[in-house]
Design a protein around this motif. Structure first.
Motif, short mmCIF file in Angstrom:
data_model
loop_
_atom_site.label_atom_id
_atom_site.label_comp_id
_atom_site.label_asym_id
_atom_site.label_seq_id
_atom_site.Cartn_x
_atom_site.Cartn_y
_atom_site.Cartn_z
N GLY A 41 17.14 3.51 16.30
CA GLY A 41 17.28 2.17 15.71
C GLY A 41 16.91 2.03 14.25
N GLY A 42 16.40 3.11 13.66
CA GLY A 42 16.05 3.06 12.23
C GLY A 42 14.84 2.18 11.96
N ALA A 43 14.40 2.23 10.71
CA ALA A 43 13.24 1.42 10.32
C ALA A 43 13.56 -0.07 10.48
N SER A 44 14.84 -0.43 10.33
CA SER A 44 15.21 -1.85 10.42
C SER A 44 14.89 -2.43 11.80
N THR A 45 14.97 -1.63 12.84
CA THR A 45 14.61 -2.14 14.17
C THR A 45 13.11 -2.41 14.25
N ALA A 70 2.34 -0.61 8.16
CA ALA A 70 3.10 -0.20 6.98
C ALA A 70 4.46 0.40 7.32
N ASP A 71 5.43 -0.02 6.52
CA ASP A 71 6.73 0.66 6.48
C ASP A 71 6.57 1.77 5.45
N MET A 72 6.54 3.02 5.91
CA MET A 72 6.39 4.18 5.01
C MET A 72 7.65 5.02 4.99
N ASN A 84 8.70 1.04 -2.29
CA ASN A 84 9.90 0.20 -2.32
C ASN A 84 11.06 1.01 -2.88
N THR A 85 11.83 1.52 -1.98
CA THR A 85 12.88 2.52 -2.25
C THR A 85 13.89 2.05 -3.28
N ILE A 86 14.24 0.78 -3.21
CA ILE A 86 15.30 0.26 -4.09
C ILE A 86 14.74 -0.05 -5.48
N GLU A 104 13.28 -5.46 -1.39
CA GLU A 104 14.33 -5.83 -0.43
C GLU A 104 13.95 -5.51 1.02
N PHE A 105 13.39 -4.33 1.27
CA PHE A 105 13.06 -3.98 2.65
C PHE A 105 11.84 -4.75 3.14
N ALA A 106 10.85 -4.94 2.27
CA ALA A 106 9.66 -5.72 2.66
C ALA A 106 10.09 -7.14 3.03
N ALA A 115 13.15 8.42 9.41
CA ALA A 115 12.78 9.78 9.01
C ALA A 115 13.74 10.42 8.01
N GLN A 116 14.81 9.71 7.67
CA GLN A 116 15.91 10.36 6.94
C GLN A 116 15.67 10.58 5.45
N LYS A 117 14.41 10.42 5.00
CA LYS A 117 14.13 10.67 3.58
C LYS A 117 13.18 11.86 3.42
N ASN A 118 12.01 11.74 4.03
CA ASN A 118 11.01 12.79 3.80
C ASN A 118 10.77 13.69 5.01
C1 LIG Z 1 11.36 1.36 2.78
C2 LIG Z 1 12.53 1.26 3.70
N1 LIG Z 1 12.43 0.51 4.80
C3 LIG Z 1 13.44 0.39 5.67
C4 LIG Z 1 14.65 1.01 5.45
C5 LIG Z 1 15.76 0.82 6.42
O1 LIG Z 1 15.85 1.98 7.16
P1 LIG Z 1 16.97 2.23 8.27
O2 LIG Z 1 18.26 2.39 7.55
O3 LIG Z 1 16.47 3.48 8.95
O4 LIG Z 1 16.99 1.06 9.19
C6 LIG Z 1 14.80 1.81 4.32
C7 LIG Z 1 16.09 2.50 4.07
O5 LIG Z 1 16.37 2.99 3.02
C8 LIG Z 1 13.72 1.92 3.43
O6 LIG Z 1 13.83 2.66 2.31
#
Ligand SMILES: Cc1ncc(COP(=O)(O)O)c(C=O)c1O
Length: 360
Positions: free
Chosen positions: A74-78, A171-173, A151-153, A101-103, A194-197
């Motif tokens: 489900g990704g971090a978004s779930t 925390a969202d890490m 904050n990735t973006i 944006e993600f926070a 997990a798809q970054k680090n």
């Molecule tokens: C900090 C952060 N949180 C959440 C997400 C969303 O992750 P996902 O696409 O796995 O739902 C991302 C994706 O780039 C992110 O960088």
């Protein structure tokens, strides 16, 4: 074989050694006569991978025995909704720091499910920084405080983990887990796509401390309750097997680099090289993130105009430097330099930056 210098923000560069091991083991995984992709998640080969991966998360991050490690889909978004579903009670308020944006997405999900207090917002400053110590307005009775550590973006990152007293810290890490030495024991819950680090796309790492898990709400649908995953070692249903297998290999690679201390040293060198190249040409390259909040993982940069930014991306691509376009919501350039980005890639990049500036 041609390997580009891959700045993709995620899915992202993986260590070459890991990819080679995957290639080597792919058709016959450890004598099982099949690939790990085809193996049952109940087979002893996969159960061993699952156990080893959990143990490596504990070891590499230095977690205590009072932490549970689980792997979810489900990704971090779930996780943005699972956290409040599990931990925001009807009479409670959860605190959120809005740093990007993600926070902000995480906060909006919580607002759909319960009461939210905005403990800090950098929105008016276009998300160019994270809070300094003392800037977070945290009511002592908050159900938890949610932060996004990197904050990735926007290219900002907490340099210090906020002190929250008795309020559980969540925390969202996703984009900076395992990138430097921090005290992971300060957190009650951590999640990371997990798809970054750490791995390929498809698996989300979740770490929960026992005392926090004990407070989780009951009566949730089975697959939305963290407890289901903890009680079944993430094997209640079919887990993202390939992602877990790659995470295990990446964690072994991190150990081989000297653990988080070794990785931190490499990452510090890499980010310093790019920030120095930006700061050396302030009339041409501008880093929008405020200096004390600069991310080690995602470095954002603007050029004097968009035409030059597009030219930078196009010319870099010709030299094998790919994935440099900033996120569509902010534009500009973004160097995503996760753990697996090799130093040679950064050397090539700073040389290109110097050449591009001189010829433009
Ligand atoms: C900090 C952060 N949180 C959440 C997400 C969303 O992750 P996902 O696409 O796995 O739902 C991302 C994706 O780039 C992110 O960088």
């Amino acid at each position: 074989m041609k390997r580009n210098v891959n700045f993709n923000p995620g899915p992202a560069v993986l260590p070459l050694e890991v990819l080679k091991q995957v290639q080597e083991e792919l058709l016959d995984f450890q004598g099982s006569g099949m690939s790990i992709l085809e193996s049952s998640h109940r087979a002893k080969e996969f159960e061993a991978v699952n156990d080893q991966c959990m143990a490596l998360v504990h070891e590499v991050l230095g977690l205590g025995p009072n932490y549970q490690v689980i792997f979810m889909g489900g990704g971090a978004s779930t996780q943005f909704c699972l956290v409040p579903m599990n931990f925001l009670g009807a009479n409670q308020t959860a605190a959120y720091c809005d740093t990007g944006e993600f926070a902000s997405k995480a906060m909006k999900e919580a607002q759909m499910l319960g009461k939210v207090h905005v403990a800090y917002s950098a929105k008016a400053e276009k998300y160019t920084r994270v809070p300094k110590a003392g800037e977070i307005n945290l009511p002592a009775d908050s159900a938890y405080l949610h932060i996004c550590t990197n904050n990735t973006i926007e290219g900002t990152e907490y340099q210090q983990i906020p002190e929250t007293g008795n309020v559980p810290l969540v925390a969202d890490m996703s984009s900076d887990i395992a990138s430097r030495v921090i005290d992971y024991k300060k957190f009650s819950l951590i999640y990371a796509g997990a798809q970054k680090n750490l791995s390929a796309a498809g698996v989300t790492l979740v770490i929960i401390r026992d005392d926090f898990l004990a407070k989780a709400k009951t009566g949730l649908p089975t697959m939305f309750a963290y407890k289901t995953f903890v009680d079944n070692k993430s094997l209640y249903n079919t887990p993202p097997v390939f992602g877990i297998y790659i995470m295990k290999l990446v964690l072994e690679w991190i150990k081989g680099k000297g653990g988080l201390a070794g990785i931190e040293k490499m990452n510090q060198t890499k980010k310093n090289m790019i920030y120095s190249a930006i700061d050396a040409a302030p009339d041409f390259y501008k880093g929008p993130a405020s200096k004390e909040s600069r991310s080690w993982m995602n470095i954002t940069m603007r050029l004097p105009n968009e035409d030059l930014e597009n030219k930078f991306v196009a010319e870099a691509k010709k030299e094998g430097l790919v994935g440099l376009k900033g996120h569509r919501s902010v534009g500009g350039i973004r160097f995503s330099i996760y753990n697996a980005m090799p130093l040679e890639g950064i050397q090539k990049t700073v040389e290109f930056m110097d050449k591009f500036r001189k010829s433009n």
